[in-house]
Design a protein around this motif. Sequence first.
Motif, mmCIF file in Angstrom:
data_model
loop_
_atom_site.group_PDB
_atom_site.id
_atom_site.type_symbol
_atom_site.label_atom_id
_atom_site.label_comp_id
_atom_site.label_asym_id
_atom_site.label_seq_id
_atom_site.Cartn_x
_atom_site.Cartn_y
_atom_site.Cartn_z
ATOM 1 N N MET A 57 0.903 -1.170 0.131
ATOM 2 C CA MET A 57 -0.140 0.090 0.120
ATOM 3 C C MET A 57 0.855 1.277 -0.067
ATOM 4 O O MET A 57 0.561 2.205 -0.749
ATOM 5 N N ILE A 58 1.960 1.314 0.823
ATOM 6 C CA ILE A 58 2.681 2.487 0.784
ATOM 7 C C ILE A 58 3.447 2.704 -0.695
ATOM 8 O O ILE A 58 3.507 3.569 -1.141
ATOM 9 N N ILE A 59 3.707 1.548 -1.230
ATOM 10 C CA ILE A 59 4.435 1.703 -2.651
ATOM 11 C C ILE A 59 3.245 2.343 -3.562
ATOM 12 O O ILE A 59 3.719 3.006 -4.415
ATOM 13 N N PHE A 105 -2.008 6.210 5.631
ATOM 14 C CA PHE A 105 -1.144 6.371 6.740
ATOM 15 C C PHE A 105 -1.819 6.131 8.526
ATOM 16 O O PHE A 105 -1.380 5.773 9.513
ATOM 17 N N MET A 106 -2.880 7.170 8.213
ATOM 18 C CA MET A 106 -3.746 7.118 9.540
ATOM 19 C C MET A 106 -4.470 5.519 9.779
ATOM 20 O O MET A 106 -4.217 5.146 11.059
ATOM 21 N N GLY A 107 -4.855 4.822 8.763
ATOM 22 C CA GLY A 107 -5.193 3.392 9.080
ATOM 23 C C GLY A 107 -4.082 2.743 9.473
ATOM 24 O O GLY A 107 -4.614 1.806 10.373
ATOM 25 N N ILE A 108 -2.666 2.731 9.140
ATOM 26 C CA ILE A 108 -1.839 1.869 9.446
ATOM 27 C C ILE A 108 -1.566 2.158 10.817
ATOM 28 O O ILE A 108 -1.340 1.436 11.689
ATOM 29 N N MET A 145 -8.523 -7.761 9.038
ATOM 30 C CA MET A 145 -9.718 -7.129 8.055
ATOM 31 C C MET A 145 -8.880 -6.082 6.986
ATOM 32 O O MET A 145 -9.094 -6.127 5.971
ATOM 33 N N GLN A 146 -7.690 -5.599 7.719
ATOM 34 C CA GLN A 146 -7.030 -4.471 6.578
ATOM 35 C C GLN A 146 -6.121 -5.409 5.676
ATOM 36 O O GLN A 146 -5.813 -4.863 4.638
ATOM 37 N N ALA A 203 -7.852 -3.246 2.756
ATOM 38 C CA ALA A 203 -6.887 -2.228 2.288
ATOM 39 C C ALA A 203 -6.652 -2.260 0.649
ATOM 40 O O ALA A 203 -6.959 -1.056 0.102
ATOM 41 N N PRO A 204 -6.315 -3.254 0.069
ATOM 42 C CA PRO A 204 -6.472 -3.559 -1.305
ATOM 43 C C PRO A 204 -7.634 -3.055 -1.929
ATOM 44 O O PRO A 204 -7.705 -2.617 -3.027
ATOM 45 N N PHE A 205 -8.697 -3.712 -1.245
ATOM 46 C CA PHE A 205 -10.152 -3.543 -2.069
ATOM 47 C C PHE A 205 -10.477 -2.018 -1.930
ATOM 48 O O PHE A 205 -11.054 -1.499 -3.083
#
Length: 337
Positions: free
Chosen positions: A39-41, A99-102, A120-121, A125-127
């Motif tokens: 996700m960061i990438i 970043f807040m979610g992480i 869940m993430q 997260a990708p979805f």
Amino acid sequence: MAKLAVMLPVMLYARKLDSEDPQVVLYLRVAYGVVQVCMIIVVLICMQKVSSKAGDSTVVYTEKAKGFMDDPKAPKKYIKSTRGACYGGKMTEFRNSTFMGIAMTVGLHYYKGMVMGLCMQCVMAPFNAYENKIVKFALFGAGDMGEKLESDLTKDDLIVEVLPDGTENVLGKGKKEGKAPAIEDKKDNKKGSDKKLSKSAFEELLLDTWDQASEADLSPLLKQLTVSSVKWTTSEQKWTPLMVLCGLSGAPGFEDGIRKCVELGGDVRASDNDGWTPLHWTAFHGNATAAKVLCEIGDIKKEDVGRKDEEGKTVRTLAEEEKNMDVWFAIEKALAL
């Protein structure tokens, strides 16, 4: 509904996980870590892609999301901004939410021992990223993020500004009719204006616009662009509207016209009787902005840049001959040649 259909099974599965089993927790941590690195990438790639829009001063209108209590039948509200500011704002929202979610998920796991968030993430997260307009624009080739040009707003659309105290100030309404008139080409109804010109009349308008050069008023031409007319060519030279707009570097609104042509299906690889594509037009007429836009939204490939005209000249050759190397530099930068 699709998101809910994915989220509910994941929640039910997560509740059955044994949060006391060290091996289960380790697997979840590894899976979560891998997903969030990805996700960061994705965020970094999006930031790099959106940075190309930072200087885009095209005026656009973005729809203001309706609140939970808002009337679903109420007129749509649009906020005026530049395309650069619009894309930058959406990028900031995407970056901050990621970043807040992480931070929240890691914090709850570290301090409270919660494992459901990790599970869940790993899936959501990708979805969520796939559904995000920023990601669709940067990674999946979407031409825009759903913003509208002024010519696309209807009389039913409200233009508003949000004041610092959260209240709204209505600035006006769109100018286009809310419903397209009944015309023969059903596809044209989606983008049509009140009166559509015949092919010969459209050609006359196109050539008149070209003759006016940098002093041209492009609004009459842009109003006549439809999924059909954008593919029409002049009878003698086989010029398309996209080619003409790529040559009108000094005319106000030419960039919006190029974007509209591409959105309506204008062929970025079409060639006229001289073998010139729209990119050749930008090189000959010194329109670096048009070249940049074509490369960004027109799915231009490296082989398109190397195409030769009837005299064997490439886009770069024309740019060199006409001393318009700024056009070539814009293409090089956009395509990373």
